[in-house]
Design an enzyme around this catalytic site. Structure first.
Site, PDB file in Angstrom:
ATOM      1  CG  HIS A   1     -11.853  -1.271   9.400  1.00  0.00           C
ATOM      2  ND1 HIS A   1     -12.197   0.035   9.174  1.00  0.00           N
ATOM      3  CD2 HIS A   1     -11.366  -1.324  10.677  1.00  0.00           C
ATOM      4  CE1 HIS A   1     -11.921   0.753  10.247  1.00  0.00           C
ATOM      5  NE2 HIS A   1     -11.427  -0.047  11.167  1.00  0.00           N
TER       6      HIS A   1
ATOM      7  NE  ARG B   1      -7.397  -9.995  -3.301  1.00  0.00           N
ATOM      8  CZ  ARG B   1      -8.551  -9.600  -2.782  1.00  0.00           C
ATOM      9  NH1 ARG B   1      -9.684  -9.906  -3.402  1.00  0.00           N
ATOM     10  NH2 ARG B   1      -8.588  -8.891  -1.665  1.00  0.00           N
TER      11      ARG B   1
ATOM     12  CE  LYS C   1      -4.181  -1.826   2.229  1.00  0.00           C
ATOM     13  NZ  LYS C   1      -3.839  -3.227   2.238  1.00  0.00           N
TER      14      LYS C   1
ATOM     15  CD  GLU D   1      -4.448   5.973   3.941  1.00  0.00           C
ATOM     16  OE1 GLU D   1      -3.880   5.806   2.852  1.00  0.00           O
ATOM     17  OE2 GLU D   1      -5.633   5.650   4.167  1.00  0.00           O
TER      18      GLU D   1
END
Length: 675
Positions: free
Chosen positions: A235, A292, A116, A200
């Site tokens: 999440h 994917r 990421k 973040e």
């Protein structure tokens, strides 16, 4: 096109790939662990290869064993599914080196987007807007804490190599950062073999919108529109839909073109998903790219009429994309829900067990029809602690969003599972929720609507007892009315007939929350009455075998009202499915349990599920406060914290870090504080 395909995965995606391959005339090879020897995906393929023990690291994550299975069976290609090795660049590289086509992007693209942090740096250079945060290589806890303090709370810690909500925590304050970071890193290491994280700013009321992209080996790339995946818990996605409610053509085009640019920047090939976080004012930020096929791909198939797995196989075989961007159209609306073996009332803790009864709404395999069910289990299969607890995906299609929503409610009402706890009733409440119906969506919807979505258990009413008692009566061989044979020779009847047409009372006792509830059934002549405590009511019933021989379809007339449902009896438990809800009742037999040991384990803390102890924060003699974390268990790839139920002193901790524990095992003993 390939002649033989090895599917390096399990569950519903392996079944899905096998179905498409069969349609294309491709022979398929399944791989399976000890836990999956009798699994549905094994039966779905033409042949199967055993690859190891039940834990993923002993089987589905063993790249060298899977590659050897492909070589031994002459497979020309490997489909990685999603999860496990699907985004592992070394695996993709090793397959290509062995001359076996990897049904996915090149290893270089996986590497570029697999981290990421690296992906966000790449997107930043490409001018794609990013959420403020730290995506660097320095993983020192104190350094990361300083970065979080600079960004400002709340912040989101995310596993750099992760996905699916694993290794992710929202941190509300500086004091809680270090503990949350350690938990994320443990979970990331366990799930992905990589404990690196990024940080973040946590956006308020954001929407999670992702774009499906597809690229071939000839330089063509398209976007197949968007999916809204905002409804999440912990999440992890709960509901996905396409197209995204409120999406304008201009915004769709901007997000689609940004996604295509991201894919082309890394030389992408095959199916991929570019995920964005969007604010209420329309601004969107790049989150990550999943290299994917996604779990939620069926909603895209439903609105486009395309088979994305077929596209994957054709592109991997070197064919160009079947359609260009201008040829793609959106037809109607589709919604997908994930049916999990979990208990929403206990923080969505996973549930394990054998699926002793399993029934879905009438559906198709993967055609563009009203209802579709993608499942990797059958009745009689077990949900184990080794893998994700998803039972199936329910997908519906409608002319518009409201029709799709109403069809989903119908499909959920026809879904019946016995053997594990599920989120079916919770999903039904989500579909009926006013905010969801109005498309007032954001990633905090479930928490925001917690009072209505997770209400306290409702009291079991007379209608439920009426259905349950009908199943009991049918099991006793008692008919709903006098039969002709009984009228001819009443001595041969077993329906409660009494000489002189006297009344006959049959008591049925149920154990509800440790209290006995007595229901009286009264036979007066040819008729029955039911008394649930508010007086007798006229009562009649009909039963017939349901979709499974272990279930009964029950119709009841109670005081002139018609009721219907399905009743499944498992020993002393009676499961009643009515109006989309599930009620579990237990027959009470005082004589049968007269000798049971009523002694409990006062002061003990029991494991809520099977799992592994990964952290212990107390020892014997420690004073603890109510709610204080005692230890952390890992089960089904997620961490679960066990907290002190009250103030007290730890008498003993019965396990060590690394120990496997069974459901119900006593983990620790606490002596209550003196009052």
């Amino acid at each position: 096109m390939f002649s033989t395909l090895l599917i390096a995965n399990r569950g519903e995606i392996a079944c899905r790939v096998a179905a498409t391959a069969r349609k294309l005339g491709i022979r398929t090879v399944a791989v399976y662990s000890d836990a999956d020897a009798q699994a549905k995906h094994v039966a779905a393929c033409d042949m199967a290869i055993h690859i190891g023990g039940p834990e993923p690291r002993a089987s589905y994550l063993r790249a060298e064993v899977i590659l050897q299975a492909a070589k031994d069976t002459g497979a020309q290609a490997i489909h990685p599914g999603y999860g496990f090795l699907s985004e592992n660049e070394e695996f993709a590289q090793a397959a290509e080196k062995a001359g076996i086509s990897f049904v996915g992007p090149p290893a270089s693209a996986i590497a570029a987007m697999g981290s990421k942090s690296a992906a966000k740096s790449l997107m930043e250079k490409a001018g794609v807007p990013l959420v403020p945060g730290y995506h660097g290589d320095n993983q020192d806890p104190q350094f990361l804490k300083v970065q979080a303090d600079k960004i400002g709370y709340p912040v989101l810690i995310k596993a750099s190599a992760g996905g699916g909500g694993k290794g992710m925590r929202v941190v509300e304050s500086s004091d809680a950062f270090i503990e949350a970071l350690a938990s994320c890193q443990r979970e990331a290491k366990s799930s992905f073999g990589d404990d690196r994280v990024l940080i973040e700013r946590y956006l308020q009321k954001p929407r999670h919108i992702e774009i499906q992209v597809f690229a071939d080996k000839h330089g063509h790339c398209v976007y197949l529109f968007e999916r809204d995946c905002s409804v999440q818990r912990r999440h992890q996605k709960v509901i996905e839909e396409a197209p995204a409610p409120g999406m304008t053509p201009e915004r769709r085009k901007a997000m689609g073109e940004a996604a295509v640019a991201a894919a082309q920047a890394v030389g992408y090939v095959g199916a991929g998903t570019v995920e964005f976080i969007a604010e209420p004012d329309g601004r969107f930020y790049f989150m990550e790219m999943n290299t994917r096929l996604q779990v939620e791909h069926p909603v895209t198939e439903m609105i486009t009429g395309l088979d994305l797995v077929e596209w994957q196989l054709r592109v991997a075989a070197g064919e160009p994309l079947p359609l260009r961007q201008e040829d793609l159209r959106i037809d109607g609306h589709a919604i997908e829900v994930r049916l999990y073996a979990e208990n929403p009332d206990t923080g969505f803790l996973p549930s394990i067990g054998t699926l002793s009864y399993l029934e879905f709404a009438p559906h198709t395999a993967f055609a563009n029809d009203a209802v579709r069910v993608d499942g990797g289990v059958r009745m009689g299969d077990a949900i184990t602690p080794f893998y994700d607890p998803m039972v199936a995906k329910l997908i519906v299609h409608g002319a518009d969003r409201d029709q799709a929503r109403r069809r989903m409610l119908q499909a959920l009402a026809q879904t019946r599972v016995v053997g594990v706890q599920t989120n079916v009733a919770f999903l039904g409440r989500l579909m009926r929720d006013a905010a969801f119906a109005a498309a007032d969506l954001d990633t905090g919807l479930i928490e925001r609507r917690r009072a209505t979505l997770l209400p306290p258990p409702a009291e079991i009413g007379g209608d439920v007892f009426a259905l349950a008692c009908a199943a009991v009566l049918a099991g006793l061989g008692l008919p709903a009315a006098r039969t002709v044979a009984a009228a001819v020779d009443p001595w041969l009847a077993s329906d409660g007939w009494r000489l002189g047409n006297g009344a006959y009372t049959l008591p049925i006792e149920w154990l509800i929350d440790a209290a006995v509830r007595r229901i009286s059934l009264v036979r007066q002549g040819p008729n029955w009455q039911l008394d649930c405590g508010a007086g007798p009511q006229d009562y009649a019933w009909q039963t017939q075998t349901a979709a499974s021989a272990s279930g009964l379809a029950v119709r009841v007339t109670l005081a002139g009202r018609e009721l219907s449902g399905t009743v499944v009896t498992q020993g002393e438990q009676v499961h009643v499915f009515m109006d989309g809800n599930t009620y579990v009742l237990e027959r009470h037999d005082a004589m049968a349990h007269a000798g049971d040991d009523e002694q409990g384990h006062a002061g003990g803390l029991a494991a809520p599920m099977p799992g592994k102890i990964v952290a212990i924060s107390v020892k014997a003699g420690d004073a603890v406060k109510k709610g204080q974390a005692l230890l952390v268990m890992e089960a089904m790839k997620m961490e679960h914290t066990i907290a002190a139920p009250a103030d007290g002193t730890v008498r003993e901790v019965f396990y060590a870090v690394g120990d496997q524990v069974a459901e119900g095992a006593e983990l620790a003993a606490i002596d209550a504080a003196e009052k």
